[in-house]
Design a protein around this motif. Structure first.
Motif, PDB file in Angstrom:
ATOM      1  N   SER A   1       3.475  24.917 -11.052  1.00  0.00           N
ATOM      2  CA  SER A   1       4.760  24.448 -11.584  1.00  0.00           C
ATOM      3  C   SER A   1       5.557  23.800 -10.461  1.00  0.00           C
ATOM      4  N   VAL A   2       6.419  22.858 -10.843  1.00  0.00           N
ATOM      5  CA  VAL A   2       7.286  22.205  -9.871  1.00  0.00           C
ATOM      6  C   VAL A   2       8.194  23.230  -9.208  1.00  0.00           C
ATOM      7  N   ARG A   3       8.674  24.181  -9.992  1.00  0.00           N
ATOM      8  CA  ARG A   3       9.570  25.208  -9.453  1.00  0.00           C
ATOM      9  C   ARG A   3       8.874  26.003  -8.355  1.00  0.00           C
TER      10      ARG A   3
ATOM     11  N   GLU B   1       2.122  27.991 -16.582  1.00  0.00           N
ATOM     12  CA  GLU B   1       3.117  27.961 -15.507  1.00  0.00           C
ATOM     13  C   GLU B   1       4.537  27.794 -16.031  1.00  0.00           C
ATOM     14  N   VAL B   2       4.689  27.235 -17.231  1.00  0.00           N
ATOM     15  CA  VAL B   2       6.034  26.987 -17.763  1.00  0.00           C
ATOM     16  C   VAL B   2       6.204  27.544 -19.174  1.00  0.00           C
TER      17      VAL B   2
ATOM     18  N   PHE C   1       2.031  18.653 -18.301  1.00  0.00           N
ATOM     19  CA  PHE C   1       3.180  19.120 -19.081  1.00  0.00           C
ATOM     20  C   PHE C   1       4.423  18.987 -18.218  1.00  0.00           C
ATOM     21  N   ARG C   2       5.553  18.894 -18.867  1.00  0.00           N
ATOM     22  CA  ARG C   2       6.805  18.780 -18.120  1.00  0.00           C
ATOM     23  C   ARG C   2       6.989  20.002 -17.226  1.00  0.00           C
ATOM     24  N   GLY C   3       7.219  19.735 -15.948  1.00  0.00           N
ATOM     25  CA  GLY C   3       7.419  20.827 -14.997  1.00  0.00           C
ATOM     26  C   GLY C   3       6.140  21.354 -14.393  1.00  0.00           C
ATOM     27  N   VAL C   4       5.006  20.713 -14.680  1.00  0.00           N
ATOM     28  CA  VAL C   4       3.708  21.163 -14.163  1.00  0.00           C
ATOM     29  C   VAL C   4       3.032  19.997 -13.456  1.00  0.00           C
TER      30      VAL C   4
ATOM     31  N   MET D   1       0.841  -1.198   0.000  1.00  0.00           N
ATOM     32  CA  MET D   1       0.000   0.000   0.000  1.00  0.00           C
ATOM     33  C   MET D   1       0.876   1.249   0.000  1.00  0.00           C
ATOM     34  N   SER D   2       0.564   2.175  -0.901  1.00  0.00           N
ATOM     35  CA  SER D   2       1.376   3.379  -1.028  1.00  0.00           C
ATOM     36  C   SER D   2       1.184   4.278   0.189  1.00  0.00           C
ATOM     37  N   PRO D   3       2.253   4.901   0.671  1.00  0.00           N
ATOM     38  CA  PRO D   3       2.120   5.814   1.809  1.00  0.00           C
ATOM     39  C   PRO D   3       1.288   7.032   1.426  1.00  0.00           C
ATOM     40  N   ILE D   4       0.618   7.604   2.426  1.00  0.00           N
ATOM     41  CA  ILE D   4      -0.191   8.804   2.181  1.00  0.00           C
ATOM     42  C   ILE D   4       0.746   9.980   1.942  1.00  0.00           C
ATOM     43  N   PRO D   5       0.611  10.684   0.808  1.00  0.00           N
ATOM     44  CA  PRO D   5       1.511  11.803   0.522  1.00  0.00           C
ATOM     45  C   PRO D   5       1.367  12.919   1.555  1.00  0.00           C
ATOM     46  N   GLN D   6       2.446  13.610   1.787  1.00  0.00           N
ATOM     47  CA  GLN D   6       2.420  14.755   2.675  1.00  0.00           C
ATOM     48  C   GLN D   6       1.560  15.865   2.068  1.00  0.00           C
ATOM     49  N   PRO D   7       0.917  16.678   2.923  1.00  0.00           N
ATOM     50  CA  PRO D   7       0.109  17.798   2.398  1.00  0.00           C
ATOM     51  C   PRO D   7       0.970  18.758   1.581  1.00  0.00           C
ATOM     52  N   LEU D   8       0.379  19.320   0.559  1.00  0.00           N
ATOM     53  CA  LEU D   8       1.068  20.327  -0.245  1.00  0.00           C
ATOM     54  C   LEU D   8       1.031  21.671   0.480  1.00  0.00           C
ATOM     55  N   PRO D   9       1.952  22.557   0.172  1.00  0.00           N
ATOM     56  CA  PRO D   9       1.896  23.897   0.761  1.00  0.00           C
ATOM     57  C   PRO D   9       0.536  24.550   0.469  1.00  0.00           C
ATOM     58  N   PRO D  10      -0.104  25.148   1.459  1.00  0.00           N
ATOM     59  CA  PRO D  10      -1.454  25.707   1.266  1.00  0.00           C
ATOM     60  C   PRO D  10      -1.520  26.835   0.242  1.00  0.00           C
ATOM     61  N   SER D  11      -0.386  27.416  -0.099  1.00  0.00           N
ATOM     62  CA  SER D  11      -0.375  28.517  -1.068  1.00  0.00           C
ATOM     63  C   SER D  11      -0.578  28.043  -2.499  1.00  0.00           C
ATOM     64  N   LEU D  12      -0.453  26.720  -2.743  1.00  0.00           N
ATOM     65  CA  LEU D  12      -0.564  26.194  -4.097  1.00  0.00           C
ATOM     66  C   LEU D  12      -2.023  25.990  -4.489  1.00  0.00           C
ATOM     67  N   ASP D  13      -2.321  26.229  -5.767  1.00  0.00           N
ATOM     68  CA  ASP D  13      -3.640  25.958  -6.311  1.00  0.00           C
ATOM     69  C   ASP D  13      -3.690  24.524  -6.832  1.00  0.00           C
ATOM     70  N   GLY D  14      -4.746  24.210  -7.590  1.00  0.00           N
ATOM     71  CA  GLY D  14      -4.889  22.863  -8.126  1.00  0.00           C
ATOM     72  C   GLY D  14      -3.916  22.542  -9.232  1.00  0.00           C
ATOM     73  N   GLN D  15      -3.333  23.561  -9.858  1.00  0.00           N
ATOM     74  CA  GLN D  15      -2.319  23.388 -10.902  1.00  0.00           C
ATOM     75  C   GLN D  15      -1.160  24.320 -10.585  1.00  0.00           C
TER      76      GLN D  15
END
Length: 331
Positions: A17-19, A83-84, A40-43, A1-15
């Motif tokens: 960039s990785v940067r 974003e890119v 897309f690459r980097g998104v 079973m895959s581990p539960i991912p850590q929460p994303l920073p709250p400042s991020l929207d649904g889409q």
């Protein structure tokens, strides 16, 4: 079973960039988690964002819902790629036509992204890159996305659309919108015929310049759908008299009876091109019955056409010609 991912920073929207995500505190490992898609690459795009969009699409059962669903998906992809996007690039062609102006063109399988020559056209999965001469692309920002203006988009489509398709798109761009109360709003028009003409004369667009000039002569203000444009072109080719477009029909006292897109005032004939929602919507069906009854009482003859009449059996022109003859047209 895959581990539960850590929460994303709250400042991020649904889409995002990785940067941007890493700058906000996310890790590179988090960007590879199974709950994030990579359009897309980097998104990255969150699963919650995709689920929310799918729910919105399923709840939309109004006319033209499928078109709106496909357009929304394309807009989401454009916002993700934003974003890119390389500096100085912009959306163009069919992509700009759909996401910016809701034009009746086939939804592209890839995003059309252009740069001004001599910049290098972008190359990436899901992207169709183009280089455009500076004088052939007028760019503006619309809903946070850089894209060609409506008129410039239309002119650039001359490379990939045939004559009739260019007229259909041109009619859609110059149409003056009406609100739910029937009031016109010229300030909301995407382009004027003069705007289209200015793009055609901005410079040579080989090999589409001649086709654009021919289409420009056929574009009219007042057609609110592709079917109406198609009928208008077929009627003109068959020699029917010119029709007035997007006309308010009133009785002898000036009371508004209805608004119709194709009208022959001299012969008191009104052509109604009906999409499937005229059949499936009870409210629309009842409004139609009341309007047509009022038309007949005021001395007008309505001719109701469907896509079958216009496109499949080509019976529309014959039906309208017969009505015109009943009202004095000599044919």
């Amino acid at each position: 079973m895959s581990p539960i991912p850590q929460p994303l920073p709250p400042s991020l929207d649904g889409q995002f960039s990785v940067r941007t995500a890493i700058a906000e505190g996310a890790t590179a490992r988090r960007m590879r988690a199974h709950d994030l898609a990579s359009p897309f690459r980097g998104v990255r795009r969150t699963a919650e964002f995709a689920e929310q969009r799918e729910t919105q699409a399923e709840e939309d059962d109004e006319p033209y819902a499928e078109y709106r669903r496909r357009r929304l998906r394309l807009i989401d992809d454009a916002r993700a790629y934003r974003e890119v996007m390389p500096e100085g690039s912009f959306f163009c062609g069919a992509t700009a036509a759909v996401i910016g102006y809701g034009a009746p063109v086939r939804h592209p399988s890839r995003l059309d992204v252009a740069v001004i020559d001599p910049q290098r056209a972008p190359r990436a999965k899901g992207i169709r890159g183009r280089k455009v001469a500076r004088h052939l692309a007028t760019v503006a920002e619309r809903d946070g996305l850089r894209m060609t203006t409506a008129a410039s988009t239309w002119a650039m489509l001359g490379r990939e659309l045939n004559l009739r398709e260019l007229v259909e798109v041109g009619d859609a761009l110059v149409q003056i919108p009406r609100d739910d109360y029937g009031h016109q709003h010229p300030e909301l028009v995407h382009a004027t015929i003069a705007d289209l003409a200015a793009e055609v004369t901005a410079g040579p667009r080989p090999p589409s310049t001649r086709k654009l000039r021919e289409a420009l002569e056929l574009v009219r203000v007042g057609s609110s759908s592709v079917l109406e444009t198609d009928f208008r072109l077929d009627a003109a080719a068959a020699g029917l008299p010119d029709a007035a477009l997007d006309i308010e029909i009133r009785d002898d006292r000036g009371v508004l009876l209805g608004i119709s897109e194709i009208v022959y005032p001299r012969f008191r004939v009104v052509v109604e091109v009906e999409g499937d929602h005229h059949r499936t919507s009870r409210a629309q069906w009842n409004r139609d019955l009341e309007k047509y009854d009022a038309y007949v009482s005021a001395g007008w003859e309505p001719v109701r056409l469907s896509s079958l009449h216009i496109r499949r059996n080509r019976d529309a022109v014959r039906r309208v010609a017969a009505a015109l003859r009943r009202h004095g047209w000599d044919g």
